[in-house]
Design a protein around this motif. Structure first.
Motif, PDB file in Angstrom:
ATOM      1  N   ILE A   1      -6.469  -2.764  -9.185  1.00  0.00           N
ATOM      2  CA  ILE A   1      -7.106  -1.628  -8.522  1.00  0.00           C
ATOM      3  C   ILE A   1      -6.892  -0.405  -9.404  1.00  0.00           C
ATOM      4  CG2 ILE A   1      -6.847  -2.560  -6.194  1.00  0.00           C
ATOM      5  CD1 ILE A   1      -4.364  -0.807  -5.850  1.00  0.00           C
ATOM      6  N   PRO A   2      -7.796   0.577  -9.334  1.00  0.00           N
ATOM      7  CA  PRO A   2      -7.644   1.770 -10.166  1.00  0.00           C
ATOM      8  C   PRO A   2      -6.703   2.792  -9.538  1.00  0.00           C
ATOM      9  CG  PRO A   2      -9.669   1.925  -8.931  1.00  0.00           C
ATOM     10  CD  PRO A   2      -9.063   0.595  -8.576  1.00  0.00           C
ATOM     11  N   GLY A   3      -6.068   3.570 -10.395  1.00  0.00           N
ATOM     12  CA  GLY A   3      -5.239   4.657  -9.916  1.00  0.00           C
ATOM     13  C   GLY A   3      -6.074   5.820  -9.387  1.00  0.00           C
ATOM     14  N   LEU A   4      -5.414   6.728  -8.690  1.00  0.00           N
ATOM     15  CA  LEU A   4      -6.095   7.882  -8.106  1.00  0.00           C
ATOM     16  C   LEU A   4      -6.571   8.832  -9.195  1.00  0.00           C
ATOM     17  CD1 LEU A   4      -3.650   8.683  -5.159  1.00  0.00           C
ATOM     18  CD2 LEU A   4      -5.662   7.185  -5.146  1.00  0.00           C
TER      19      LEU A   4
ATOM     20  N   GLU B   1       0.823  -1.206   0.000  1.00  0.00           N
ATOM     21  CA  GLU B   1       0.000   0.000   0.000  1.00  0.00           C
ATOM     22  C   GLU B   1       0.860   1.261   0.000  1.00  0.00           C
ATOM     23  OE1 GLU B   1      -3.918   1.820   2.294  1.00  0.00           O
ATOM     24  OE2 GLU B   1      -3.244  -0.216   2.697  1.00  0.00           O
ATOM     25  N   ALA B   2       1.944   1.252   0.756  1.00  0.00           N
ATOM     26  CA  ALA B   2       2.827   2.422   0.800  1.00  0.00           C
ATOM     27  C   ALA B   2       3.569   2.615  -0.518  1.00  0.00           C
ATOM     28  CB  ALA B   2       3.822   2.274   1.948  1.00  0.00           C
ATOM     29  N   SER B   3       3.654   1.568  -1.330  1.00  0.00           N
ATOM     30  CA  SER B   3       4.387   1.634  -2.592  1.00  0.00           C
ATOM     31  C   SER B   3       3.515   2.027  -3.774  1.00  0.00           C
ATOM     32  CB  SER B   3       5.040   0.281  -2.888  1.00  0.00           C
ATOM     33  OG  SER B   3       5.918  -0.112  -1.857  1.00  0.00           O
ATOM     34  N   LEU B   4       2.203   2.131  -3.563  1.00  0.00           N
ATOM     35  CA  LEU B   4       1.306   2.459  -4.669  1.00  0.00           C
ATOM     36  C   LEU B   4       1.569   3.879  -5.176  1.00  0.00           C
ATOM     37  CD1 LEU B   4      -2.051   0.985  -3.318  1.00  0.00           C
ATOM     38  CD2 LEU B   4      -0.516  -0.032  -5.009  1.00  0.00           C
ATOM     39  N   PRO B   5       1.463   4.098  -6.481  1.00  0.00           N
ATOM     40  CA  PRO B   5       1.705   5.433  -7.035  1.00  0.00           C
ATOM     41  C   PRO B   5       0.696   6.457  -6.516  1.00  0.00           C
ATOM     42  CG  PRO B   5       1.713   3.760  -8.766  1.00  0.00           C
ATOM     43  CD  PRO B   5       1.194   3.095  -7.526  1.00  0.00           C
ATOM     44  N   GLY B   6       1.108   7.704  -6.553  1.00  0.00           N
ATOM     45  CA  GLY B   6       0.220   8.784  -6.130  1.00  0.00           C
ATOM     46  C   GLY B   6      -0.562   9.376  -7.272  1.00  0.00           C
ATOM     47  N   ASP B   7      -0.659   8.636  -8.375  1.00  0.00           N
ATOM     48  CA  ASP B   7      -1.385   9.124  -9.549  1.00  0.00           C
ATOM     49  C   ASP B   7      -2.064   7.938 -10.230  1.00  0.00           C
ATOM     50  OD1 ASP B   7       0.727   7.749 -10.716  1.00  0.00           O
ATOM     51  OD2 ASP B   7       1.805   9.557 -11.316  1.00  0.00           O
ATOM     52  N   ALA B   8      -2.330   8.064 -11.505  1.00  0.00           N
ATOM     53  CA  ALA B   8      -3.031   7.011 -12.241  1.00  0.00           C
ATOM     54  C   ALA B   8      -2.089   6.228 -13.147  1.00  0.00           C
ATOM     55  CB  ALA B   8      -4.170   7.614 -13.055  1.00  0.00           C
ATOM     56  N   ARG B   9      -0.862   6.065 -12.721  1.00  0.00           N
ATOM     57  CA  ARG B   9       0.143   5.362 -13.521  1.00  0.00           C
ATOM     58  C   ARG B   9      -0.108   3.856 -13.545  1.00  0.00           C
ATOM     59  NH1 ARG B   9       5.482   6.171 -10.755  1.00  0.00           N
ATOM     60  NH2 ARG B   9       4.284   8.067 -10.337  1.00  0.00           N
ATOM     61  N   LEU B  10       0.227   3.209 -14.671  1.00  0.00           N
ATOM     62  CA  LEU B  10       0.157   1.757 -14.785  1.00  0.00           C
ATOM     63  C   LEU B  10       1.427   1.146 -14.213  1.00  0.00           C
ATOM     64  CD1 LEU B  10      -1.139  -0.865 -15.871  1.00  0.00           C
ATOM     65  CD2 LEU B  10      -0.011  -0.395 -18.058  1.00  0.00           C
ATOM     66  N   VAL B  11       1.265   0.369 -13.135  1.00  0.00           N
ATOM     67  CA  VAL B  11       2.393  -0.299 -12.489  1.00  0.00           C
ATOM     68  C   VAL B  11       1.943  -1.695 -12.084  1.00  0.00           C
ATOM     69  CG1 VAL B  11       4.078  -0.268 -10.600  1.00  0.00           C
ATOM     70  CG2 VAL B  11       3.270   1.890 -11.578  1.00  0.00           C
ATOM     71  N   LEU B  12       2.820  -2.675 -12.234  1.00  0.00           N
ATOM     72  CA  LEU B  12       2.520  -4.035 -11.792  1.00  0.00           C
ATOM     73  C   LEU B  12       3.430  -4.382 -10.620  1.00  0.00           C
ATOM     74  CD1 LEU B  12       0.718  -6.521 -12.775  1.00  0.00           C
ATOM     75  CD2 LEU B  12       2.914  -7.491 -13.411  1.00  0.00           C
ATOM     76  N   PHE B  13       2.836  -4.926  -9.567  1.00  0.00           N
ATOM     77  CA  PHE B  13       3.585  -5.328  -8.381  1.00  0.00           C
ATOM     78  C   PHE B  13       3.619  -6.850  -8.290  1.00  0.00           C
ATOM     79  CE2 PHE B  13       2.086  -1.088  -7.532  1.00  0.00           C
ATOM     80  CZ  PHE B  13       3.138  -0.486  -6.863  1.00  0.00           C
TER      81      PHE B  13
ATOM     82  N   ILE C   1     -14.791   9.679  -7.676  1.00  0.00           N
ATOM     83  CA  ILE C   1     -13.513  10.037  -7.082  1.00  0.00           C
ATOM     84  C   ILE C   1     -12.841   8.791  -6.514  1.00  0.00           C
ATOM     85  CG2 ILE C   1     -12.328  11.442  -5.352  1.00  0.00           C
ATOM     86  CD1 ILE C   1     -13.646  13.038  -7.597  1.00  0.00           C
ATOM     87  N   ILE C   2     -11.666   8.491  -7.009  1.00  0.00           N
ATOM     88  CA  ILE C   2     -10.844   7.436  -6.418  1.00  0.00           C
ATOM     89  C   ILE C   2      -9.748   8.134  -5.615  1.00  0.00           C
ATOM     90  CG2 ILE C   2      -9.321   5.478  -6.823  1.00  0.00           C
ATOM     91  CD1 ILE C   2     -12.133   4.835  -7.537  1.00  0.00           C
ATOM     92  N   ASP C   3      -9.927   8.184  -4.302  1.00  0.00           N
ATOM     93  CA  ASP C   3      -8.884   8.735  -3.439  1.00  0.00           C
ATOM     94  C   ASP C   3      -8.180   7.580  -2.732  1.00  0.00           C
ATOM     95  OD1 ASP C   3     -10.641   7.902  -1.430  1.00  0.00           O
ATOM     96  OD2 ASP C   3     -11.370   9.915  -1.001  1.00  0.00           O
ATOM     97  N   THR C   4      -7.264   7.898  -1.836  1.00  0.00           N
ATOM     98  CA  THR C   4      -6.481   6.842  -1.208  1.00  0.00           C
ATOM     99  C   THR C   4      -7.343   5.920  -0.359  1.00  0.00           C
ATOM    100  OG1 THR C   4      -5.922   8.343   0.617  1.00  0.00           O
ATOM    101  CG2 THR C   4      -4.346   8.172  -1.210  1.00  0.00           C
TER     102      THR C   4
END
Length: 306
Positions: free
Chosen positions: A189-192, A56-68, A200-203
């Motif tokens: 999960i969707p980005g912010l 959760e702490a590693s999730l981007p602060g925007d709507a970027r595509l990232v795979l964990f 609204i998708i917030d944290t």
């Protein structure tokens, strides 16, 4: 989490499908641009390897595509999608094939049929893609079925296929799409940000979706946990309680099969924060008390997995 309603977000499949449906038919330049951007991001998707406690702490602060890739949970992958529209563009027909009410299980439907289904459930917040969970076997089956039907994949589906191949979740063998391992599992999960319908998708919302989807991972990967949930469903819930739970999940657009409703019931009851809970109490002698059922299920799971 395919369907949920909160104080801050009331999702509909129609809005989540704007990129995949409108862009597919070529009637919206913005949606087409979004589809092109999604495909471009998928060509060089960033893969981060983190333990579950740091996810959760590693999730981007925007709507970027990232795979964990979750290092201490072998087989678990978490996709942080570029917003609700992008997530819907990748997964709407996958969700329809495996989980949605009144949709076929033996073939992939058209995007027109997806849009019709979305309109049918929009007043019940039946969003197809608030969050997703699929085994690699299911993803391989979707793409194999699409090939056998001679379907043209949407831009979003091509992006999903490319990501699944790059990460080794699926691959082609002897002309068929196959899973690398039956233990691999992808949640998304969707980005912010703000969705196409103003959602609204917030944290906090993102964290609620993540918790729900991780509940599905636990059900998939922990046999003792899953068996406790199934035993609770059949042995401790009354017939009326099972009927009511199934009715409420059907109203959200879920398929009424035991495979779906038991898994969704445990994910909502044990892994979804109260403000985002769509299940409701029903008064009366044969009523339905969500908190009481949650407490009983939590106790049975703890006993089975200690």
């Amino acid at each position: 989490m395919k369907s949920f309603r909160t104080r801050g977000i009331a999702l509909t499949a129609a809005c989540a499908l704007s990129l995949s449906t409108i862009g597919w038919f070529g009637g919206d330049a913005c949606a087409q641009a979004g589809a092109a951007e999604l495909e471009a991001q998928s060509e060089h998707v960033e893969i981060r390897r983190v333990p579950l406690a740091r996810l959760e702490a590693s999730l981007p602060g925007d709507a970027r595509l990232v795979l964990f890739a979750i290092t201490d949970r072998p087989g678990l992958y978490v996709m942080h999608a570029p917003g609700l529209a992008g997530q819907g563009a990748m997964f709407s027909r996958v969700v329809a094939l495996f989980e949605r009410r009144d949709m076929p299980r033996d073939h992939i439907v058209t995007m027109t049929e997806i849009a019709t289904h979305a309109r049918r459930f929009r007043t019940n917040a039946a969003d197809l893609t608030a969050g997703n969970n699929f085994s690699s076997t299911e993803l391989a089956h979707f793409f194999d079925l699409a090939r056998s039907q001679h379907l043209t994949l949407t831009p979003g589906e091509r992006a999903l296929q490319r990501i699944a191949v790059q990460t080794g979740l699926i691959g082609e063998r002897n002309g068929d799409w196959q899973a690398r391992s039956t233990r691999d599992f992808l949640i998304t999960i969707p980005g912010l940000g703000t969705g196409p319908g103003g959602e609204i998708i917030d944290t906090q919302v993102r964290a609620a979706i993540l918790s729900h989807e991780l509940g599905h991972w636990q059900y998939f990967s922990d046999n003792a946990y899953a068996q406790a949930c199934r035993s609770f469903w059949w042995r401790e819930l009354s017939y009326d309680q099972r009927v009511e739970l199934t009715r409420q999940l059907e109203a959200l657009g879920y398929d009424a099969s035991d495979r779906i409703v038991i898994d969704e019931a445990q994910a909502y009851l044990l892994h979804t924060p109260a403000p985002y809970m769509p299940l409701a109490d029903v008064p009366g002698p044969n009523g339905f008390d969500v908190a009481a059922i949650r407490g009983r299920l939590k106790q049975r799971v703890a006993e089975a997995t200690r």
